[in-house]
Design a protein around this motif. Structure first.
Motif, PDB file in Angstrom:
ATOM      1  N   GLY A  99       0.802  -1.217   0.000  1.00  0.00           N
ATOM      2  CA  GLY A  99       0.000   0.000   0.000  1.00  0.00           C
ATOM      3  C   GLY A  99       0.837   1.269   0.000  1.00  0.00           C
ATOM      4  N   GLY A 100       2.016   1.200  -0.583  1.00  0.00           N
ATOM      5  CA  GLY A 100       2.880   2.379  -0.685  1.00  0.00           C
ATOM      6  C   GLY A 100       3.838   2.561   0.474  1.00  0.00           C
ATOM      7  N   LYS A 101       3.725   1.742   1.492  1.00  0.00           N
ATOM      8  CA  LYS A 101       4.595   1.867   2.666  1.00  0.00           C
ATOM      9  C   LYS A 101       6.036   1.545   2.307  1.00  0.00           C
ATOM     10  CE  LYS A 101       5.014   0.089   7.403  1.00  0.00           C
ATOM     11  NZ  LYS A 101       4.407  -0.834   8.405  1.00  0.00           N
ATOM     12  N   ASP A 102       6.222   0.463   1.543  1.00  0.00           N
ATOM     13  CA  ASP A 102       7.552   0.060   1.087  1.00  0.00           C
ATOM     14  C   ASP A 102       7.586   0.044  -0.434  1.00  0.00           C
ATOM     15  OD1 ASP A 102       8.980  -0.362   3.590  1.00  0.00           O
ATOM     16  OD2 ASP A 102       7.619  -2.042   3.935  1.00  0.00           O
ATOM     17  N   GLY A 103       8.617  -0.555  -0.984  1.00  0.00           N
ATOM     18  CA  GLY A 103       8.795  -0.500  -2.432  1.00  0.00           C
ATOM     19  C   GLY A 103       9.295   0.859  -2.887  1.00  0.00           C
ATOM     20  N   ARG A 104       9.944   1.561  -1.990  1.00  0.00           N
ATOM     21  CA  ARG A 104      10.382   2.943  -2.232  1.00  0.00           C
ATOM     22  C   ARG A 104      11.838   3.011  -2.711  1.00  0.00           C
ATOM     23  NH1 ARG A 104       6.425   6.923  -2.328  1.00  0.00           N
ATOM     24  NH2 ARG A 104       4.635   6.042  -1.243  1.00  0.00           N
ATOM     25  N   VAL A 105      12.112   3.988  -3.567  1.00  0.00           N
ATOM     26  CA  VAL A 105      13.477   4.270  -4.006  1.00  0.00           C
ATOM     27  C   VAL A 105      13.736   5.757  -3.798  1.00  0.00           C
ATOM     28  CG1 VAL A 105      15.160   4.103  -5.878  1.00  0.00           C
ATOM     29  CG2 VAL A 105      13.266   2.466  -5.764  1.00  0.00           C
ATOM     30  N   SER A 106      14.822   6.093  -3.124  1.00  0.00           N
ATOM     31  CA  SER A 106      15.108   7.498  -2.797  1.00  0.00           C
ATOM     32  C   SER A 106      16.190   8.073  -3.702  1.00  0.00           C
ATOM     33  CB  SER A 106      15.591   7.619  -1.334  1.00  0.00           C
ATOM     34  OG  SER A 106      14.583   7.238  -0.431  1.00  0.00           O
ATOM     35  N   ILE A 107      16.002   9.322  -4.075  1.00  0.00           N
ATOM     36  CA  ILE A 107      17.012  10.077  -4.827  1.00  0.00           C
ATOM     37  C   ILE A 107      17.165  11.440  -4.163  1.00  0.00           C
ATOM     38  CG2 ILE A 107      15.272  10.913  -6.489  1.00  0.00           C
ATOM     39  CD1 ILE A 107      17.519  10.919  -8.615  1.00  0.00           C
ATOM     40  N   GLU A 108      18.402  11.890  -4.028  1.00  0.00           N
ATOM     41  CA  GLU A 108      18.688  13.090  -3.239  1.00  0.00           C
ATOM     42  C   GLU A 108      18.861  14.336  -4.093  1.00  0.00           C
ATOM     43  OE1 GLU A 108      21.691  14.324   0.448  1.00  0.00           O
ATOM     44  OE2 GLU A 108      21.437  12.249  -0.207  1.00  0.00           O
ATOM     45  N   VAL A 109      18.395  15.457  -3.553  1.00  0.00           N
ATOM     46  CA  VAL A 109      18.659  16.736  -4.214  1.00  0.00           C
ATOM     47  C   VAL A 109      20.150  17.019  -4.168  1.00  0.00           C
ATOM     48  CG1 VAL A 109      16.381  17.652  -3.648  1.00  0.00           C
ATOM     49  CG2 VAL A 109      18.287  18.052  -2.083  1.00  0.00           C
ATOM     50  N   ASP A 110      20.602  17.905  -5.009  1.00  0.00           N
ATOM     51  CA  ASP A 110      22.015  18.298  -5.064  1.00  0.00           C
ATOM     52  C   ASP A 110      22.462  18.752  -3.671  1.00  0.00           C
ATOM     53  OD1 ASP A 110      24.480  19.614  -5.489  1.00  0.00           O
ATOM     54  OD2 ASP A 110      23.901  20.193  -7.523  1.00  0.00           O
ATOM     55  N   PRO A 111      23.453  18.079  -3.074  1.00  0.00           N
ATOM     56  CA  PRO A 111      23.873  18.454  -1.720  1.00  0.00           C
ATOM     57  C   PRO A 111      24.438  19.865  -1.626  1.00  0.00           C
ATOM     58  CG  PRO A 111      25.444  16.929  -2.697  1.00  0.00           C
ATOM     59  CD  PRO A 111      24.257  16.970  -3.604  1.00  0.00           C
ATOM     60  N   ARG A 112      24.825  20.429  -2.760  1.00  0.00           N
ATOM     61  CA  ARG A 112      25.344  21.807  -2.738  1.00  0.00           C
ATOM     62  C   ARG A 112      24.233  22.815  -2.453  1.00  0.00           C
ATOM     63  NH1 ARG A 112      28.048  21.761  -8.569  1.00  0.00           N
ATOM     64  NH2 ARG A 112      25.929  20.967  -8.926  1.00  0.00           N
ATOM     65  N   MET A 137      10.996   8.528  -3.597  1.00  0.00           N
ATOM     66  CA  MET A 137      11.069   9.468  -2.481  1.00  0.00           C
ATOM     67  C   MET A 137      12.203  10.443  -2.763  1.00  0.00           C
ATOM     68  SD  MET A 137      10.546   7.614   1.214  1.00  0.00           S
ATOM     69  CE  MET A 137       8.901   7.554   1.942  1.00  0.00           C
ATOM     70  N   ILE A 138      11.961  11.706  -2.492  1.00  0.00           N
ATOM     71  CA  ILE A 138      12.974  12.727  -2.709  1.00  0.00           C
ATOM     72  C   ILE A 138      13.684  12.993  -1.374  1.00  0.00           C
ATOM     73  CG2 ILE A 138      13.455  15.026  -3.573  1.00  0.00           C
ATOM     74  CD1 ILE A 138      12.199  13.011  -5.613  1.00  0.00           C
ATOM     75  N   LYS A 139      14.990  12.836  -1.375  1.00  0.00           N
ATOM     76  CA  LYS A 139      15.766  13.046  -0.148  1.00  0.00           C
ATOM     77  C   LYS A 139      16.131  14.522  -0.008  1.00  0.00           C
ATOM     78  CE  LYS A 139      18.768   9.951   1.347  1.00  0.00           C
ATOM     79  NZ  LYS A 139      19.918   8.993   1.380  1.00  0.00           N
ATOM     80  N   ILE A 140      15.780  15.073   1.137  1.00  0.00           N
ATOM     81  CA  ILE A 140      16.071  16.473   1.455  1.00  0.00           C
ATOM     82  C   ILE A 140      16.799  16.501   2.789  1.00  0.00           C
ATOM     83  CG2 ILE A 140      15.076  18.732   1.983  1.00  0.00           C
ATOM     84  CD1 ILE A 140      12.703  18.012   0.208  1.00  0.00           C
ATOM     85  N   PRO A 141      17.938  17.199   2.880  1.00  0.00           N
ATOM     86  CA  PRO A 141      18.695  17.212   4.141  1.00  0.00           C
ATOM     87  C   PRO A 141      18.012  18.046   5.221  1.00  0.00           C
ATOM     88  CG  PRO A 141      19.718  18.687   2.567  1.00  0.00           C
ATOM     89  CD  PRO A 141      18.626  17.963   1.823  1.00  0.00           C
ATOM     90  N   ALA A 142      18.216  17.629   6.468  1.00  0.00           N
ATOM     91  CA  ALA A 142      17.589  18.319   7.606  1.00  0.00           C
ATOM     92  C   ALA A 142      18.466  19.466   8.093  1.00  0.00           C
ATOM     93  CB  ALA A 142      17.331  17.333   8.736  1.00  0.00           C
ATOM     94  N   ILE A 158       4.536  15.490  -2.558  1.00  0.00           N
ATOM     95  CA  ILE A 158       5.794  14.801  -2.838  1.00  0.00           C
ATOM     96  C   ILE A 158       6.198  13.977  -1.622  1.00  0.00           C
ATOM     97  CG2 ILE A 158       8.259  15.128  -3.315  1.00  0.00           C
ATOM     98  CD1 ILE A 158       7.488  17.739  -4.764  1.00  0.00           C
ATOM     99  N   SER A 159       6.474  12.692  -1.817  1.00  0.00           N
ATOM    100  CA  SER A 159       6.959  11.851  -0.728  1.00  0.00           C
ATOM    101  C   SER A 159       8.423  12.171  -0.456  1.00  0.00           C
ATOM    102  CB  SER A 159       6.792  10.371  -1.065  1.00  0.00           C
ATOM    103  OG  SER A 159       5.412  10.025  -1.103  1.00  0.00           O
ATOM    104  N   VAL A 160       8.777  12.299   0.833  1.00  0.00           N
ATOM    105  CA  VAL A 160      10.085  12.838   1.205  1.00  0.00           C
ATOM    106  C   VAL A 160      10.819  11.908   2.168  1.00  0.00           C
ATOM    107  CG1 VAL A 160      11.290  14.750   2.341  1.00  0.00           C
ATOM    108  CG2 VAL A 160       9.316  15.213   0.877  1.00  0.00           C
ATOM    109  N   ASN A 161      12.092  11.705   1.881  1.00  0.00           N
ATOM    110  CA  ASN A 161      13.024  11.050   2.796  1.00  0.00           C
ATOM    111  C   ASN A 161      13.909  12.164   3.361  1.00  0.00           C
ATOM    112  OD1 ASN A 161      15.317   9.837   3.945  1.00  0.00           O
ATOM    113  ND2 ASN A 161      15.402   8.192   2.423  1.00  0.00           N
ATOM    114  N   VAL A 162      13.711  12.481   4.628  1.00  0.00           N
ATOM    115  CA  VAL A 162      14.516  13.533   5.263  1.00  0.00           C
ATOM    116  C   VAL A 162      15.827  12.907   5.723  1.00  0.00           C
ATOM    117  CG1 VAL A 162      14.607  15.305   7.039  1.00  0.00           C
ATOM    118  CG2 VAL A 162      12.402  14.633   6.069  1.00  0.00           C
ATOM    119  N   THR A 163      16.945  13.439   5.275  1.00  0.00           N
ATOM    120  CA  THR A 163      18.232  12.805   5.533  1.00  0.00           C
ATOM    121  C   THR A 163      19.138  13.664   6.411  1.00  0.00           C
ATOM    122  OG1 THR A 163      20.098  11.667   4.453  1.00  0.00           O
ATOM    123  CG2 THR A 163      19.339  13.730   3.451  1.00  0.00           C
TER     124      THR A 163
END
Length: 361
Positions: A99-112, A137-142, A158-163
């Motif tokens: 149901g969308g909980k898993d099966g996720r792939v994360s890609i990160e914004v430019d760390p700069r 999932m879009i990775k965004i730094p905290a 947008i689904s987000v992975n906070v890193t």
């Protein structure tokens, strides 16, 4: 049933902290889903730097991008996006099944862009649109500057992975940003049940920095605390998760709680069990993203001993009191780790851009 299956029964999803075109094209990624019960994938600039600097898997696309005269940073993201999109397709059955909980792939914004809110949210939107898969999932730094972008991205669906989370105080800010973003999404009429988020708490890097300081102190009391800070820190974060995102979270109807994700779970001290950050951080509504070596160690060692998160707050707080008593300044530890975390990803990204620039000439 394997240890990874048992871990899933305890409530912890295992995601692979690695991705490359070789894994995708060879069938290795699909095989890992079947044989090692992996249910997600995370990436970061260092992972793509490693993948794109080895072998010949990217040669044909590099030649095409060169002929098209594409700028180096655009070329790197074009290749990264293609890999993430293909990985999303491989993991789509897991996404549907859970149901969308898993099966996720994360890609990160430019760390700069870590200190630039506007650039971060702009690229988050761009990556979301270009990957164009519901399980990305879009990775965004905290960082202070990027935390508002977390809210903005979630508010837009947008689904987000906070890193790069290293402290409970920072995690409080992340939870606030998550709640704000989901509330705004609901108010805008979006289907919040389709929005998922994880908060990536880095574990082994905490131990590496604290252990170094404990060894410099050198007392018996200090040395006895080695290898305890990372787990205690994560357990305190889990207690906050239960407090803020449990049954009385106040989230809009249908919203999914933002799960804690344990990152940097490969042990860096060879004296520690290789699956230390797996067995000691197992529990409901969590994710553990592991390099394959850690997955293999967990499968081989099989030393799970139940839920090691619920009810551990008092013990974790005692560890922090002991660290303070021997002279560890945890605020300074976190400050160093946050800066190093961004710097390491920026350095990896710059190295990748430099090597790719040579290939595109």
């Amino acid at each position: 049933m394997t240890t990874i299956d048992d871990l899933y029964q305890l409530g912890t999803s295992t995601w692979l902290d690695d991705l490359s075109r070789d894994r995708i094209k060879s069938g290795n990624l699909a095989e890992l889903l079947e044989t090692k019960s992996i249910v997600g994938v995370t990436t970061n600039p260092a992972i793509f730097a490693s993948a794109m600097s080895k072998g010949t898997a990217y040669d044909a696309q590099i030649a095409e991008l060169k002929d098209a005269g594409v700028a180096v940073d655009e070329a790197v993201f074009a290749m990264s996006i293609d890999d993430v999109r293909d990985a999303c397709d491989i993991l789509a059955p897991v996404y549907e099944r859970t149901g969308g909980k898993d099966g996720r792939v994360s890609i990160e914004v430019d760390p700069r862009h870590a200190a630039d809110h506007a650039a971060t949210i702009e690229q988050a939107r761009d990556l979301w649109a270009k990957v164009d898969r519901p399980n990305v999932m879009i990775k965004i730094p905290a960082t202070d500057e990027s935390i508002p972008a977390i809210s903005d991205a979630l508010a837009e669906g947008i689904s987000v992975n906070v890193t790069l989370i290293f402290s409970v105080d920072r995690y409080k800010q992340v939870i606030h940003a998550f709640k704000d973003g989901i509330k705004r999404a609901a108010e805008a009429g979006k289907d919040v049940s389709t929005i998922h988020s994880v908060a990536s708490f880095f574990v082994s890097r905490m131990d590496s920095e604290v252990d170094k300081r404990l060894e410099a102190i050198g007392s018996e009391e200090a040395l006895a605390l080695r290898g305890k800070a990372g787990i205690a820190n994560a357990r305190l974060a889990y207690a906050l998760f239960l407090q803020e995102l449990g049954e009385d979270s106040g989230l809009p109807a249908g919203a999914n709680p933002q799960r804690p994700l344990w990152a940097s779970t490969g042990v860096k001290n060879p004296e520690y069990p290789k699956s230390l950050y797996v067995s000691e951080l197992a529990g409901p509504n969590t994710v553990n993203t592991m390099p394959e070596a850690t997955i293999d160690a967990a499968l081989a060692e099989g030393n799970l001993h139940g839920d090691t998160l619920t009810g551990t707050q008092d013990e974790a707080q005692q560890v922090f009191k002991q660290l303070k008593a021997v002279g560890i300044d945890m605020a300074d530890v976190v400050r160093v780790l946050e800066q190093e975390g961004v710097d390491k990803f920026v350095d990896a990204w710059n190295d990748l851009l430099e090597s790719m620039a040579a290939n595109l000439k």
